[in-house]
Design a protein around this motif. Structure first.
Motif, short mmCIF file in Angstrom:
data_model
loop_
_atom_site.label_atom_id
_atom_site.label_comp_id
_atom_site.label_asym_id
_atom_site.label_seq_id
_atom_site.Cartn_x
_atom_site.Cartn_y
_atom_site.Cartn_z
N GLN A 381 0.84 -1.21 0.00
CA GLN A 381 0.00 0.00 0.00
C GLN A 381 0.86 1.25 0.00
O GLN A 381 0.59 2.22 -0.71
CB GLN A 381 -0.91 0.00 1.23
N LEU A 398 -1.62 8.91 5.77
CA LEU A 398 -2.91 8.52 5.17
C LEU A 398 -3.27 7.09 5.56
O LEU A 398 -4.43 6.79 5.89
CB LEU A 398 -2.80 8.66 3.65
N LEU A 399 -2.29 6.22 5.56
CA LEU A 399 -2.55 4.81 5.88
C LEU A 399 -2.87 4.63 7.37
O LEU A 399 -3.72 3.82 7.73
CB LEU A 399 -1.36 3.93 5.48
N ALA A 402 -6.31 5.83 7.87
CA ALA A 402 -7.25 4.86 7.30
C ALA A 402 -7.45 3.70 8.26
O ALA A 402 -8.56 3.18 8.42
CB ALA A 402 -6.71 4.34 5.96
N VAL B 91 -3.43 -2.15 -5.91
CA VAL B 91 -3.47 -2.47 -4.49
C VAL B 91 -4.75 -1.91 -3.85
O VAL B 91 -5.16 -0.79 -4.13
CB VAL B 91 -2.23 -1.87 -3.79
N GLU B 92 -5.36 -2.71 -2.98
CA GLU B 92 -6.56 -2.25 -2.26
C GLU B 92 -6.13 -1.48 -1.02
O GLU B 92 -5.26 -1.92 -0.29
CB GLU B 92 -7.41 -3.45 -1.84
N ILE B 93 -6.77 -0.34 -0.79
CA ILE B 93 -6.44 0.44 0.40
C ILE B 93 -7.71 0.78 1.17
O ILE B 93 -8.32 1.84 0.97
CB ILE B 93 -5.67 1.73 0.02
N PRO B 94 -8.11 -0.09 2.09
CA PRO B 94 -9.32 0.16 2.88
C PRO B 94 -9.16 1.44 3.70
O PRO B 94 -8.06 1.74 4.16
CB PRO B 94 -9.40 -1.06 3.82
N GLY B 95 -10.23 2.17 3.85
CA GLY B 95 -10.20 3.36 4.70
C GLY B 95 -9.75 4.63 3.99
O GLY B 95 -9.82 5.71 4.56
N VAL B 96 -9.27 4.50 2.75
CA VAL B 96 -8.90 5.71 2.00
C VAL B 96 -9.83 5.82 0.80
O VAL B 96 -9.83 4.95 -0.07
CB VAL B 96 -7.43 5.65 1.51
#
Ligand SMILES: Nc1ncnc2c1ncn2[C@@H]1O[C@H](COP(=O)(O)OP(=O)(O)O)[C@@H](O)[C@H]1O
Ligand SMILES: [Mg+2]
Lengths: 432, 253
Positions: A381, A398-399, A402, B91-96
Motif C-alpha cells: 500500500q 494517510l494509511l 485509514a 493495491v486495495e487500500i481500505p479506509g482511503v
C-alpha cells in the motif's frame, strides 16, 4: 497458605494501605449508605495486583499505590481545545473539582443536572437507585474494585437525568492546574424513556485519576458518549463505564486516547431489554512509555440485541497496547448480533499489542464474530501511494488514519468525528 | 525520453535470483512501445525497478527519464517527474476514499513540481469528466481505493489515475489481463485519448489483442531479462500466430 488465599491477602493489604489515611466523605443518608456498602465491597475484594488474571497485561500498581505520582502539565502550544468549535454546555472540572464559575449554567431544557457534591448533601436523591448499584453489579464475573473505591470516596462529578432531547451536547471538560494530585470523579446518568443526549468529555482529569460513569438507558432512549482523554504524557488513570440498556435503547461510546503512562478503560455493558444496541469504540495513539488497556465486557441478556466493539491502536517506540474484550451471550439472548474487532498498527519493532478476545455463548441462534490483528504499515500500500506521488510521510499518515477510520466511524456525528480525526492527524504528523 | 541501458537487477534478499540481465531500451516522445514475453521473463520487475519499488537491487546499467537518473530518485519523485505505472495488480487500500486518494496524489505532484494545487472545485470538475469517459460512476469514486472493485474496475481505475495525473511516461503492466471486450475498449480509448507528441507509452502485454486497439510503433520481445528481438507491429502478430517458441529458439541460436 494456598496461592489463591495468598493473592487475596495481598489484594486486601493493598486496599487497606490505600484507605488507611482516608475517611469516608461526609454526606446525606442515601450516599452514606452507598459509600459504606462500597467500602465493604472494597475491603472484601481488595485492590488489583499484577498477579490478578484480570490484570495480566497491565500492572495496576501506579493506580493503587498510596501516593499518586506527579505528571507534568502538557503545554497545548496554542492548539485549539477539543470540541471547542461546538455549541455545547460546558461543565468544567479543575483538578477533578467542579468549577461553577468556569462552567455554563446547569439549566437546560430536557436535562436535570446537579453536581455530586451538592447531591451528596441531600438526604434523598433520584440517583440513589443507580449510584453504586451498577458498580456493584459489575463485580461479577470479575472484580473491578477500583470502581468500588470510587463509589466509596468520590466527592466530585455530575448527576445527569435526561428527560427530553437537549439541544446541545453536555461537554465535560477536565483541566489540570497541579502537577501532582489525584482525582476521583463519578458521574451518574439516567436517560429516561425515549430521551436522547450527547455527552462529551475531554481532558486529562489529573496526574492520577479514577473515573466511573454509571449509565442507565431506559426503553427507546439513546446516549452518545464521545470522550477524548487528553494527552499529558505521564498521567495514569482508570476509567470505568457501566451501562445498562433497556429495550430498544442505544449507546454509542467512543474514546480517543493519546499518550499516558498507564490508562485502563473498562466498559461493562448489559443489554437487558430486547433490541438494544451498544457500540463501544476506541482509537489510541501512543509512544514511549505509553501503556493503554481497553477492557470490555458486553453481556447480552435479552433477545435480538446488537453490540459492536471496535478498537484500534497505533503504537510506536515501546508503547504497549492491551485489549481484553468479552461478549457473553445468555441463554435467553437469541438472535444476538455481536461483533468485536481489535487491531493494532505497530509503527516500529519496539511496540507491543496484547489481546485477549473472548466469546462465551449460551444461546444457539446467534451471530457473533471477533477478530484481532497486529501488523505494520503494508509495504504494498505504501509503495502504491508513493508511486502516485505521495511523499513517504504523507502516505504513511494517510494509511495510519485509514487504519483508525473504522473506530472513528462509530461516532454518529460526522463533525465530532472530524474534530477528533484532526487531533489524531496532528498527533501523527508530529511523529510519523 | 526514457533511456534504459544494460540494466541488470536481482532480488535484494537473494542475489542468486537475477531477473534483468542487460536490458536496453530507448523510447522517444510520442512513441508507443510494447513489450511482450512469456511469464516470468521479468516484465513486471522492469516496471517495478523503473518506478522504485523496494526489493530489487540494480547491479549494473542505468535508467534515465529526460536525462535524470531515475534509479537515484524516490518513487514519489519519479512520479512527479512524470513516470506512471499502471499496476498489474492494483493495491486495495481500505479506509482511503478513491477521490481523496486521487486529489492527494494530484496535488502532491503539483506541489513537488512547484505548480499551484487544484482547488476542490477544479478537481471535482476534472475528475467527473474523466471518470465519465471511463464509465466510472460516482460510487466507485467514493469507495475505498480498489476495495471490492472487480478486475476490470481496478484496471479502469488505474487508467483514471493516469488520466488525472497526466504523466509523460506511462508504463502499463498487463492492463489488458482480465478485461472483457467492452472493458478493453474503454481502457484502450482512455489510453489513446492521452496519446500526444510529448508523451510516451510502454505497454506490457501478453496478448496481441490489446495492440489492435493501442497501435504500437515498436514491439519488443523479452525473455529471461533481456530484449531478444525488436520490430514493428508485425512482430506482435507473429507471436499471436506462432507463440514465442520460434523467437526464443532463434535468440538462443
Ligand atoms: N519479489 C520476488 N520474489 C521472488 N521472485 C521474484 C520476485 N519478483 C520477481 N521474481 C521472479 O523473477 C522472475 C520475473 O518475474 P516478473 O518480473 O513478475 O515476470 P513477468 O512480469 O514477465 O511475468 C520470475 O521468475 C519471478 O518468480
Ligand atoms: Mg508480470
Amino acid at each position: 497458605m494456598i496461592p489463591r488465599a495468598k493473592l487475596k491477602a495481598q489484594k486486601v493489604d493493598v486496599a487497606e494501605a490505600f484507605i488507611a489515611d482516608r475517611a469516608l466523605p461526609e454526606g446525606g443518608a442515601w450516599i452514606t449508605r452507598a459509600r459504606e456498602a462500597a467500602l465493604a465491597r472494597l475491603t472484601d475484594m481488595g485492590l488489583p495486583v499484577k498477579r490478578d488474571e484480570y490484570w495480566r497485561y497491565t500492572d495496576p500498581r501506579r493506580l493503587t499505590e498510596t501516593a499518586a505520582q506527579e505528571a507534568a502539565l502538557l503545554d497545548p502550544q496554542g492548539e485549539a481545545p477539543v470540541f471547542g468549535a461546538f455549541d455545547r454546555v460546558k461543565l468544567v472540572f479543575v483538578d477533578g473539582v467542579f468549577d461553577a464559575e468556569a462552567s455554563d449554567s446547569l439549566a437546560l431544557d430536557g436535562v436535570e443536572l446537579c453536581t455530586l457534591a451538592e447531591a451528596a448533601r441531600a438526604d434523598l436523591h433520584w440517583a440513589r437507585d443507580l449510584y453504586g448499584t451498577l458498580e456493584a453489579r459489575a463485580q461479577a464475573p470479575v472484580e473491578r474494585s477500583l470502581a468500588s473505591l470510587n463509589t466509596a470516596y468520590a466527592t466530585e462529578g455530575l448527576l445527569i437525568r435526561v428527560t427530553g432531547k437537549p439541544a446541545k451536547p453536555l461537554s465535560i471538560i477536565y483541566r489540570r492546574s497541579a502537577t501532582g494530585g489525584e482525582a476521583m470523579v463519578r458521574h451518574v446518568i439516567r436517560v429516561e424513556p425515549g430521551a436522547e443526549a450527547t455527552i462529551l468529555e475531554n481532558g486529562p482529569i489529573a496526574a492520577r485519576f479514577n473515573q466511573v460513569m454509571e449509565v442507565d438507558i431506559a426503553e427507546g432512549a439513546t446516549l452518545h458518549h464521545v470522550r477524548a482523554q487528553g494527552r499529558d504524557h505521564e498521567r495514569a488513570g482508570a476509567a470505568h463505564l457501566f451501562a445498562q440498556l433497556g429495550a430498544g435503547s442505544q449507546l454509542k461510546s467512543f474514546t480517543l486516547t493519546a499518550n499516558g503512562a498507564l490508562i485502563r478503560n473498562e466498559a461493562v455493558i448489559w443489554l437487558d431489554g430486547e433490541e438494544g444496541s451498544a457500540h463501544i469504540a476506541g482509537a489510541t495513539v501512543g509512544d514511549g512509555s505509553f501503556h493503554h488497556d481497553d477492557t470490555v465486557f458486553i453481556n447480552h441478556a435479552a433477545p435480538r440485541c446488537e453490540s459492536r466493539q471496535v478498537f484500534k491502536k497505533v503504537l510506536r517506540q515501546g508503547a504497549i497496547g492491551v485489549f481484553q474484550g468479552k461478549i457473553l451471550v445468555d441463554q435467553v439472548a437469541q438472535l444476538t448480533d455481536g461483533y468485536q474487532i481489535s487491531q493494532s498498527l505497530l509503527l516500529d519493532e519496539d511496540a507491543q499489542f496484547l489481546a485477549k478476545p473472548e466469546l462465551e455463548i449460551y444461546a444457539d441462534d446467534v451471530k457473533c464474530s471477533h477478530g484481532s490483528t497486529s501488523g505494520e504499515i503494508d509495504p504494498h500500500q505504501l509503495f502504491y501511494l508513493r508511486a502516485r506521488g505521495l511523499r513517504e510521510d504523507q502516505a504513511k499518515l494517510l494509511l495510519v488514519l485509514a487504519f483508525l477510520a473504522e473506530a472513528l466511524d462509530e461516532i454518529a456525528d460526522p463533525e465530532l468525528a472530524e474534530d477528533l480525526r484532526e487531533r489524531m492527524e496532528a498527533w501523527l504528523k508530529r511523529r510519523v | 525520453m526514457l533511456e534504459i541501458k544494460n540494466l541488470h537487477a536481482e532480488l535484494e534478499e537473494d542475489s542468486e535470483v537475477k531477473i534483468l540481465k542487460g536490458l536496453s531500451l530507448t523510447i522517444n516522445p510520442g512513441e508507443v512501445h510494447a513489450i511482450m514475453g512469456p511469464n516470468g521473463s521479468g516484465k513486471s520487475t522492469l516496471s517495478y525497478v523503473l518506478s522504485g519499488r523496494d526489493g530489487y537491487e540494480v547491479t549494473e546499467g542505468s535508467a534515465t527519464l529526460d536525462g535524470a537518473d531515475l534509479l537515484e530518485m524516490e518513487p514519489e519523485d519519479r512520479a512527479s517527474a512524470g513516470l506512471f505505472l499502471a499496476f498489474q495488480y492494483p493495491v486495495e487500500i481500505p479506509g482511503v476514499g478513491n477521490m481523496t486518494f486521487l486529489r492527494t496524489a494530484v496535488n502532491a505532484q503539483r506541489k513537488a513540481r512547484g505548480e499551484e494545487e487544484l482547488s476542490a472545485g477544479e478537481f471535482l470538475k476534472l475528475i467527473r469528466a474523466k471518470a465519465k469517459e471511463l464509465q466510472i460512476d460516482a460510487d466507485m469514486l467514493k469507495r475505498p481505493v480498489n476495495v471490492g472493485f472487480s478486475g476490470g474496475e481496478k484496471k479502469r481505475n488505474e487508467i483514471l489515475q493516469m488520466a488525472m495525473l497526466e504523466p509523460r511516461m506511462c508504463i502499463l503492466d498487463e492492463t489488458d489481463s482480465g478485461l472483457d471486450v467492452d472493458a478493453m475498449k474503454l481502457v484502450s480509448d482512455g489510453v489513446n485519448a492521452l496519446r500526444s507528441p510529448d508523451r510516451a507509452f510502454l505497454v506490457i502485454t501478453h496478448y496481441q489483442r490489446l495492440l489492435n486497439h493501442i497501435k504500437p510503433d515498436v514491439v519488443h520481445i523479452m525473455s529471461e531479462g533481456r530484449i531478444i528481438k525488436s520490430g514493428g507491429p508485425e512482430l506482435a502478430l507473429e507471436v499471436e500466430e506462432n507463440g514465442y517458441g520460434d523467437l526464443l529458439a532463434e535468440a538462443k541460436a
